[in-house]
Design an enzyme around this catalytic site. Sequence first.
Site, PDB file in Angstrom:
ATOM      1  N   HIS A 225       0.810  -1.220   0.000  1.00  0.00           N
ATOM      2  CA  HIS A 225       0.000   0.000   0.000  1.00  0.00           C
ATOM      3  C   HIS A 225       0.841   1.266   0.000  1.00  0.00           C
ATOM      4  O   HIS A 225       0.323   2.371  -0.210  1.00  0.00           O
ATOM      5  CB  HIS A 225      -0.931   0.005   1.215  1.00  0.00           C
ATOM      6  CG  HIS A 225      -2.329   0.410   0.888  1.00  0.00           C
ATOM      7  ND1 HIS A 225      -2.639   1.448   0.036  1.00  0.00           N
ATOM      8  CD2 HIS A 225      -3.528  -0.096   1.287  1.00  0.00           C
ATOM      9  CE1 HIS A 225      -3.945   1.579  -0.060  1.00  0.00           C
ATOM     10  NE2 HIS A 225      -4.513   0.651   0.680  1.00  0.00           N
ATOM     11  N   ASP A 229      -2.624   1.397  -4.668  1.00  0.00           N
ATOM     12  CA  ASP A 229      -3.845   1.325  -3.877  1.00  0.00           C
ATOM     13  C   ASP A 229      -4.823   0.358  -4.531  1.00  0.00           C
ATOM     14  O   ASP A 229      -4.556  -0.213  -5.581  1.00  0.00           O
ATOM     15  CB  ASP A 229      -4.474   2.709  -3.705  1.00  0.00           C
ATOM     16  CG  ASP A 229      -4.756   3.415  -5.035  1.00  0.00           C
ATOM     17  OD1 ASP A 229      -4.999   2.708  -6.041  1.00  0.00           O
ATOM     18  OD2 ASP A 229      -4.725   4.651  -5.069  1.00  0.00           O
TER      19      ASP A 229
END
Length: 250
Positions: A225, A229
């Site tokens: 992350h 995303d």
Amino acid sequence: AETAPNAAPAPAAAKAPARGRGLDMAEMRKAIAAAMAKSKREIPHYYLATEIDLSAADAHLAALNAEREPADRLLPGVLTMKATAQALKRMPQFNGFHGPDGFTPSDRVHMGTAVAIRGGGLIAPAIHDADTLSLDALMAALKDLVARVRSGGLRSSELSDPTVTVTALGERGVETVYGVIYPPQVALIGFGKPVRKVVPVTGPDGRGEAVAIRPRLTATLAADHRVSDGRAGGLFLAEIDKLLQSPEAL
């Protein structure tokens, strides 16, 4: 094999002391275990999954294999590997390394391929420039890699420079695979066992809906992350799906 110009430093597993002509698998296994623990502590994983219709891919593979001797036939996994490699080339935020200075994308796809080690565990040496290989060349590279893992004949470069990892556990009966990213990589793609399912399809007249039994494959993504995303991850899995719907172009 040549190392990518922006390859990460060699993982500890690649530095395991040699035993005979191969690598010390016990030491390498310890290094992999340490890397996995570090990954789960430090990398903010997120996970996505999607189902892919394999009807077109299966038909194309059957046509390719129809006139071949058994030893020369392509395995279904080669199509998914090639589609993944091409998707990685188009979406480089899943192909590269995260280090102290952030993310460095790789301009080459060195696909780490998870292979079972005799005695237990997995190792993921690289097939270099997987996106540029034909299906036959990719099949040959995969067979060679598996044979050398089993015989202890891996080269250290195959362990030091994978830019991403792919794992497939369908042959073990697993339908969905959620993996752990191997640092400093930023993504791991998993494929499970194809399953025949009843799914809605467009009716024969082009209107309305009907049902059909289709082969479905669950593809998963574990991604970092810090680098990407969920929206980007969803687009990446959709790209693999799209490529597998036109297998003749792989």
